[in-house]
Design a protein around this motif. Structure first.
Motif, PDB file in Angstrom:
ATOM      1  N   UNK A 267       0.854  -1.181   0.000  1.00  0.00           N
ATOM      2  CA  UNK A 267       0.000   0.000   0.000  1.00  0.00           C
ATOM      3  C   UNK A 267       0.896   1.239   0.000  1.00  0.00           C
ATOM      4  N   UNK A 268       0.372   2.372  -0.482  1.00  0.00           N
ATOM      5  CA  UNK A 268       1.164   3.607  -0.393  1.00  0.00           C
ATOM      6  C   UNK A 268       1.382   3.983   1.066  1.00  0.00           C
ATOM      7  N   UNK A 269       2.416   4.716   1.314  1.00  0.00           N
ATOM      8  CA  UNK A 269       2.722   5.131   2.688  1.00  0.00           C
ATOM      9  C   UNK A 269       1.967   6.379   3.100  1.00  0.00           C
ATOM     10  N   UNK A 270       1.451   7.112   2.125  1.00  0.00           N
ATOM     11  CA  UNK A 270       0.728   8.332   2.463  1.00  0.00           C
ATOM     12  C   UNK A 270      -0.373   8.569   1.432  1.00  0.00           C
ATOM     13  N   UNK A 271      -1.398   9.276   1.871  1.00  0.00           N
ATOM     14  CA  UNK A 271      -2.517   9.609   0.987  1.00  0.00           C
ATOM     15  C   UNK A 271      -3.304  10.741   1.626  1.00  0.00           C
ATOM     16  N   UNK A 341      -6.657  13.843   9.666  1.00  0.00           N
ATOM     17  CA  UNK A 341      -5.249  13.647   9.331  1.00  0.00           C
ATOM     18  C   UNK A 341      -4.550  12.951  10.484  1.00  0.00           C
ATOM     19  N   UNK A 342      -3.577  12.094  10.130  1.00  0.00           N
ATOM     20  CA  UNK A 342      -2.829  11.385  11.162  1.00  0.00           C
ATOM     21  C   UNK A 342      -2.247  10.100  10.627  1.00  0.00           C
ATOM     22  N   UNK A 343      -1.591   9.360  11.514  1.00  0.00           N
ATOM     23  CA  UNK A 343      -0.944   8.098  11.158  1.00  0.00           C
ATOM     24  C   UNK A 343      -1.880   6.950  11.530  1.00  0.00           C
ATOM     25  N   UNK A 386      -0.284   4.036   7.298  1.00  0.00           N
ATOM     26  CA  UNK A 386      -0.661   4.983   6.262  1.00  0.00           C
ATOM     27  C   UNK A 386      -0.742   6.366   6.885  1.00  0.00           C
ATOM     28  N   UNK A 387       0.015   7.303   6.330  1.00  0.00           N
ATOM     29  CA  UNK A 387       0.016   8.684   6.801  1.00  0.00           C
ATOM     30  C   UNK A 387      -1.035   9.461   6.002  1.00  0.00           C
ATOM     31  N   UNK A 388      -2.121   9.833   6.664  1.00  0.00           N
ATOM     32  CA  UNK A 388      -3.231  10.516   5.985  1.00  0.00           C
ATOM     33  C   UNK A 388      -3.119  12.011   6.206  1.00  0.00           C
ATOM     34  N   UNK A 389      -3.111  12.736   5.089  1.00  0.00           N
ATOM     35  CA  UNK A 389      -3.061  14.179   5.151  1.00  0.00           C
ATOM     36  C   UNK A 389      -4.417  14.799   4.892  1.00  0.00           C
TER      37      UNK A 389
END
Length: 393
Positions: A267-271, A341-343, A386-389
């Motif tokens: 999976x991507x690391x951020x989204x 937003x968060x990890x 996953x780091x969600x922005x």
């Protein structure tokens, strides 16, 4: 799983009493409390052996159908803890042979099977003792396909149980005709059908007729070939002892049914919140069979700070995860736009679909990996974050 006999000897001549119906209902409740599922069978006798003696009779067709009607509310109310049902009712041990009431006739068998299929929700299987009975009842010899199983058609819902597994070349009458070509054809059809249907039963012999077949070197390939999901852990004691002595009992116990193992996940690391993410998961099924009852698959995001979870259904069907191979599962989901937003930790959930069981961890599928299972949640950690922005403006 627990195999449960419900004996109706006292009611061969009339309706099942209210007290007995309450007792049956309570046994299903006890299974739910014990965190197991049931493979039930109803019968009018439990003979010491053959030939039958007085007291080993079954019941007339009209009474059998009436009994199934009485049992229908109980079966439907407890369908969540029924893994699948053995047809029962007919003959010795409810095994569909040696009926004392003329129920060996295909017309009677069709009537009883049809009534059982109506009594259960269409997402539950009814298993027959003999493959040839299914052929005769439906007038069809080709195996059910996956689409028929998923659609819950009558033909797709009829499974199998073999109560004399490896007892002899023909498993003591399980297969007929028993010439080599016919045996090969019957087992080939069964192997196809059992890819998506339960195969249950038990061993019944470890004597001279069984010796060419009952040993580990033969038992393991046959269990895998015919996709066994359930096997009696108490009978036949000599056959089970042989497997222990030869060292394959543990492998059989591990591989009965499905054994799903996470191979890898990507999976991507951020989204950004509100965006789509794509990834894939590879699952290996090391068991003898696939899951046979429907259930969902969920990607779960858990906020590392608050512990709150977001559940994203993946639209996958584990019944298609056939045994003996790896399955690559492409994942595409959209994150909620309001996701803070968060990890987030990523987890995989395979909960039971029944509302009363969906949040009970003991009814979820546990992957066969170290350090991934969470017994308190019933979910499997993917060991990824996953780091969600914030959503893009």
């Amino acid at each position: 799983l627990t195999h449960a006999y419900f004996q109706l000897d006292k009611f061969r001549g009339g309706p099942i009493s209210a007290a007995e119906l309450t007792s049956i209902d309570q046994r299903f409740a006890a299974a739910r409390a014990a965190r197991v599922k049931v493979v039930p069978r109803f019968s009018y006798n439990f003979p010491a052996g053959l030939p039958l003696v007085p007291g080993d009779e079954d019941s007339a067709l009209a009474i059998v159908l009436r009994h199934i009607g009485q049992l229908e509310p109980i079966l439907r109310r407890n369908a969540d803890v029924i893994a699948f049902m053995e047809a029962g009712f007919i003959g010795a041990w409810g095994e569909w042979h040696h009926s004392t009431s003329g129920l060996d006739d295909v017309t009677a068998k069709r009537a009883i099977l049809t009534r059982l299929l109506r009594a259960l929700p269409n997402h539950r299987f009814v298993a027959l003792r003999y493959q040839r009975d299914k052929t005769a009842i439906f007038g069809r010899s080709t195996p059910a396909n996956f689409d028929e199983v998923v659609a819950g058609t009558d033909f797709g819902r009829v499974a199998h149980h073999n109560d004399c597994f490896l007892a002899a070349a023909d498993d003591w009458g399980t297969y007929r005709p028993s010439d080599p070509a016919s045996l090969a054809r019957q087992k080939a059809d069964l192997a196809v059908e059992n890819e998506h249907s339960p195969q249950g039963g038990e061993t019944c012999n470890a004597g001279s007729e069984a010796q060419p077949f009952i040993h580990c070197r033969t038992a393991l390939p046959e269990l895998a070939r015919l996709h066994w999901s359930q096997l009696n852990a108490r009978y036949h004691p000599q056959a089970l002892k042989l497997w222990r002595d030869e060292g394959c009992y543990g492998e059989i116990a591990r591989r009965l049914g499905y054994r799903l193992r996470l191979v890898r996940a990507s999976f991507p690391r951020s989204a950004a919140a509100g965006s789509s993410i794509e990834g894939d998961i590879v699952i290996a099924n090391d068991g003898f069979a696939a899951p046979f009852n429907a259930r969902g698959v969920e990607l779960v995001l858990r906020d590392r700070r608050s512990g709150s979870t977001t559940v994203l259904p993946l639209g996958l069907d584990p019944r298609s995860w056939a045994s003996g191979r790896e399955h690559r599962l492409p994942i595409g989901v959209r994150l909620p736009a309001a996701l803070p937003a968060g990890l987030y930790e990523l987890l995989l959930g395979l909960p039971d679909p029944a509302p009363a069981l969906s949040r009970r961890p003991e009814y979820a599928i546990r992957l066969a990996n170290w350090s991934t299972w969470e017994p308190e949640t019933g979910r499997n950690r993917l060991l990824m974050k996953l780091d969600v922005g914030p959503p893009p403006r």
